[in-house]
Scaffold this motif. Structure first.
Motif, short mmCIF file in Angstrom:
data_model
loop_
_atom_site.label_atom_id
_atom_site.label_comp_id
_atom_site.label_asym_id
_atom_site.label_seq_id
_atom_site.Cartn_x
_atom_site.Cartn_y
_atom_site.Cartn_z
N ASP A 127 24.08 30.44 11.74
CA ASP A 127 23.57 29.16 12.06
C ASP A 127 24.79 28.67 12.80
N ILE B 225 25.90 24.74 12.27
CA ILE B 225 25.79 24.45 10.65
C ILE B 225 26.89 23.31 10.40
N THR C 112 28.75 30.61 10.02
CA THR C 112 28.62 29.99 11.29
C THR C 112 27.80 30.90 12.27
N HIS D 52 21.94 23.28 3.70
CA HIS D 52 23.22 23.89 4.11
C HIS D 52 24.44 23.23 4.11
N THR D 53 24.38 21.98 4.32
CA THR D 53 25.74 21.22 4.43
C THR D 53 26.13 21.17 2.97
#
Length: 155
Positions: free
Chosen positions: A125, A128, A122, A99-100
């Motif tokens: 998650d 994140i 966000t 995800h990053t």
């Protein structure tokens, strides 16, 4: 400054005379053109679809609509369902990307990412941003206070 142009000041060039049409040419022209057109009787006997002319216009329109819709339905039916493995393989490949990296790509690539998109990300998650966003509470407060707000309840 340019002098004004006057057409009368320029002499006309003599034109060569055109030849005269034959006598009675324009009188015979409509009959000759009509003689070249196909006859209505010949058109009806040569067409295999002559029975369509006997139907009313509304019935012909309905028949054409049924034919077009039937063609679409047949094409969808004959195309069949999509292969099962193709969509799953694409989703699995996209899930393998961290995800990053996705967020970093969206923020740097020029894709039009709006605050609402990031808020939805966000919300799904909440942690994140912990991997790439290191900001103190003072910096966040300063950045949020700098945002224009149209709603007075947030002030």
């Amino acid at each position: 400054m340019k002098p004004s142009f006057k057409l009368d000041a320029h002499p006309r060039r003599p034109r060569p005379l055109l030849s005269e049409p034959p006598a009675g040419y324009f009188d015979q022209l409509p009959t000759r053109i009509m003689a070249r057109l196909p006859q209505a009787d010949a058109r009806e006997t040569s067409a295999d679809w002559g029975w369509l002319g006997l139907l009313s216009p509304a019935l012909r329109t309905g028949l054409a609509s049924v034919a077009v819709l039937g063609g679409f339905a047949a094409s969808f039916y004959l195309s069949g369902p999509p292969p099962a493995g193709q969509g799953a393989a694409t989703a699995a490949a996209l899930d393998a990307v961290p995800h990053t990296e996705l967020v970093g790509y969206l923020l740097t690539s020029g894709a039009r990412v709006e605050n609402a998109d990031l808020a939805a990300l966000t919300a799904a998650d909440p942690g994140i941003a912990n991997g790439f966003l290191q900001a103190s509470d003072e910096e966040l407060t300063e950045a949020l206070d700098g945002q224009p707000s149209e709603d007075l309840t947030y002030l």
